[in-house]
Motif scaffolding. Structure first.
Motif, short mmCIF file in Angstrom:
data_model
loop_
_atom_site.label_atom_id
_atom_site.label_comp_id
_atom_site.label_asym_id
_atom_site.label_seq_id
_atom_site.Cartn_x
_atom_site.Cartn_y
_atom_site.Cartn_z
N ASP A 119 35.52 42.79 31.21
CA ASP A 119 34.98 41.47 30.88
C ASP A 119 33.48 41.64 30.83
O ASP A 119 32.79 41.54 31.83
CB ASP A 119 35.39 40.46 31.95
N GLY A 120 32.97 41.94 29.64
CA GLY A 120 31.58 42.35 29.54
C GLY A 120 31.43 43.71 30.18
O GLY A 120 32.11 44.67 29.82
N LYS A 121 30.59 43.80 31.21
CA LYS A 121 30.43 45.06 31.95
C LYS A 121 31.30 45.12 33.20
O LYS A 121 31.39 46.17 33.84
CB LYS A 121 28.97 45.25 32.33
N LEU A 176 44.22 43.79 37.50
CA LEU A 176 45.27 42.77 37.51
C LEU A 176 46.58 43.38 37.98
O LEU A 176 46.88 44.55 37.68
CB LEU A 176 45.46 42.15 36.13
N ASN A 177 47.40 42.59 38.70
CA ASN A 177 48.69 43.08 39.16
C ASN A 177 49.75 42.90 38.08
O ASN A 177 49.45 42.49 36.95
CB ASN A 177 49.09 42.39 40.47
N ALA A 178 51.00 43.21 38.42
CA ALA A 178 52.08 43.19 37.43
C ALA A 178 52.31 41.81 36.85
O ALA A 178 52.79 41.67 35.72
CB ALA A 178 53.36 43.72 38.06
N HIS A 179 51.95 40.76 37.61
CA HIS A 179 52.15 39.39 37.14
C HIS A 179 50.98 38.88 36.31
O HIS A 179 51.01 37.75 35.82
CB HIS A 179 52.37 38.46 38.33
N GLY A 180 49.95 39.71 36.17
CA GLY A 180 48.78 39.30 35.41
C GLY A 180 47.74 38.58 36.24
O GLY A 180 46.75 38.07 35.69
N ASP A 181 47.92 38.55 37.57
CA ASP A 181 46.94 37.89 38.44
C ASP A 181 45.76 38.84 38.69
O ASP A 181 45.96 40.02 38.96
CB ASP A 181 47.58 37.53 39.78
N GLU A 182 44.57 38.31 38.63
CA GLU A 182 43.38 39.11 38.90
C GLU A 182 43.31 39.40 40.40
O GLU A 182 43.30 38.50 41.22
CB GLU A 182 42.13 38.38 38.45
N THR A 183 43.25 40.68 40.75
CA THR A 183 43.19 41.07 42.16
C THR A 183 41.82 41.58 42.55
O THR A 183 41.47 41.58 43.73
CB THR A 183 44.23 42.17 42.47
N GLY A 184 41.04 42.04 41.60
CA GLY A 184 39.72 42.55 41.91
C GLY A 184 38.80 42.52 40.71
O GLY A 184 39.25 42.68 39.57
N ARG A 185 37.52 42.30 40.96
CA ARG A 185 36.50 42.28 39.91
C ARG A 185 35.27 43.03 40.45
O ARG A 185 34.78 42.70 41.52
CB ARG A 185 36.16 40.85 39.51
N LEU A 186 34.85 44.04 39.70
CA LEU A 186 33.75 44.89 40.18
C LEU A 186 32.72 45.09 39.09
O LEU A 186 33.03 45.03 37.90
CB LEU A 186 34.30 46.26 40.63
N SER A 187 31.51 45.33 39.52
CA SER A 187 30.40 45.56 38.59
C SER A 187 29.93 47.01 38.70
O SER A 187 29.97 47.62 39.78
CB SER A 187 29.23 44.63 38.92
N PRO A 188 29.48 47.60 37.60
CA PRO A 188 28.97 48.99 37.66
C PRO A 188 27.71 49.04 38.49
O PRO A 188 26.90 48.11 38.49
CB PRO A 188 28.71 49.33 36.20
N THR A 189 27.53 50.16 39.19
CA THR A 189 26.34 50.31 40.04
C THR A 189 25.28 51.17 39.41
O THR A 189 24.22 51.38 40.01
CB THR A 189 26.73 50.91 41.40
N ASN A 190 25.55 51.69 38.20
CA ASN A 190 24.53 52.50 37.53
C ASN A 190 24.53 52.20 36.03
O ASN A 190 25.29 51.41 35.56
CB ASN A 190 24.76 53.99 37.78
#
Length: 301
Positions: free
Chosen positions: A280-282, A287-301
């Motif tokens: 999603d952008g950067k 997402l799990n098997a049901h399509g639920d978002e479980t984690g969102r992370l940003s690049p560190t470099n």
């Protein structure tokens, strides 16, 4: 323990109930595999891939690596490689309905490790031949075939293997694995990635990522050799990962410490329950098997 005929019957039933799902298995650091050819049974009908059909105790044949072991036992998410020079090796595995396969070895019998040179290291590393496996399919007789990133056969699995007792081997390892409801749920097909996300390919996850909130020391890093490392803020975590078409992501996790700290981030849970990954952008979205978002992370470099 199921016979070869039972596997054929189960797969024939799946032909009526399902459709063949396309896709190709790719490993983070390997060349992408080509399109998967249809797999046919004795009737000539196309067979859908059902990862729960991998559960069982299998005799390994056509393995080029010396000392690879004689039996591969797949039960739930647990993996045991039995009969190698280092006795019984343990770990975990993942597979999907698009033909992706991932294995990770990280334990061994304490008695063997202490008595045989080189086995301490072997207990902490996935054997090279098993690391090369990125995909699976079923042959005309309904038996699984493990493939590498170029769709070359790495090993064939023949049903009906019977492990024998060894020092420190748990009785549960001797029992025939069963396909439980829990295993079916864990191996069920994942819903498609949302159209708002760009599917992550075999290179995009590589790098270091940080959660948007929580402990400042929490992080997740994917490396080009299909390893991941991370921390919830207090505990170091690690495992293996693989990607495939349509944002498919599978990952294993190894044993870790359980120190408590405030604002910890469940990195291991995010990774191991992920079945899809997209951008999603950067930001990297899991997402799990049901399509639920479980984690969102940003690049560190």
């Amino acid at each position: 323990m199921r016979s070869q005929r039972a596997h054929q019957g189960r797969l024939a039933t799946l032909v009526v109930m399902g459709v063949l799902l396309g896709g190709c298995a790719r490993q983070g650091h390997l060349e992408a595999a080509g399109p998967r050819p249809p797999v046919t049974g004795t009737t000539g009908a196309a067979m859908p891939l059902a990862p729960e059909m991998l559960i069982g105790s299998w005799t390994l044949v056509d393995v080029a690596a010396p000392g690879a072991g004689t039996i591969l036992r797949l039960a739930g998410s647990e993996l045991h490689l039995i009969g190698s020079h280092c006795g019984t090796l343990g770990g975990s595995w993942r597979a999907s309905d698009v033909g992706v396969f991932l294995a990770d070895v990280w334990s061994a019998s304490t008695v063997v490790v202490d008595s045989r040179p080189g086995c301490e290291k072997a207990s902490q590393e996935t054997p090279g031949w098993l690391r090369s496996v990125t995909a699976y399919q079923f042959d005309g007789a309904g038996s699984p075939v493990l493939l590498d990133g170029r769709r070359q056969t790495v090993a064939r699995l023949i049903p009906g293997a019977t492990p024998v007792p060894e020092p420190d081997k748990a009785n549960s390892v001797l029992e025939p694995p069963r396909v439980t409801d829990e295993a079916r749920r864990a191996l069920a097909p994942a819903v498609a990635l949302p159209a708002t996300l760009i599917p992550a390919d075999q290179r995009q996850p590589i790098g270091r990522w940080a959660p948007k909130s929580g402990h400042k020391a929490a992080y997740l890093e994917f490396t080009a050799d299909s390893e991941w490392h991370g921390s919830d803020g207090c505990n170091d975590q690690s495992g293996r990962w693989i990607t495939a078409a349509d944002g498919t992501l599978l990952a294993t996790a190894r044993a870790t410490t359980l120190a408590f700290c405030a604002d910890s981030v469940p990195i291991e849970q995010w990774v191991t329950t992920a079945r899809r990954a997209g951008l999603d952008g950067k930001a990297l979205v899991l997402l799990n098997a049901h399509g639920d978002e479980t984690g969102r992370l940003s690049p560190t470099n």
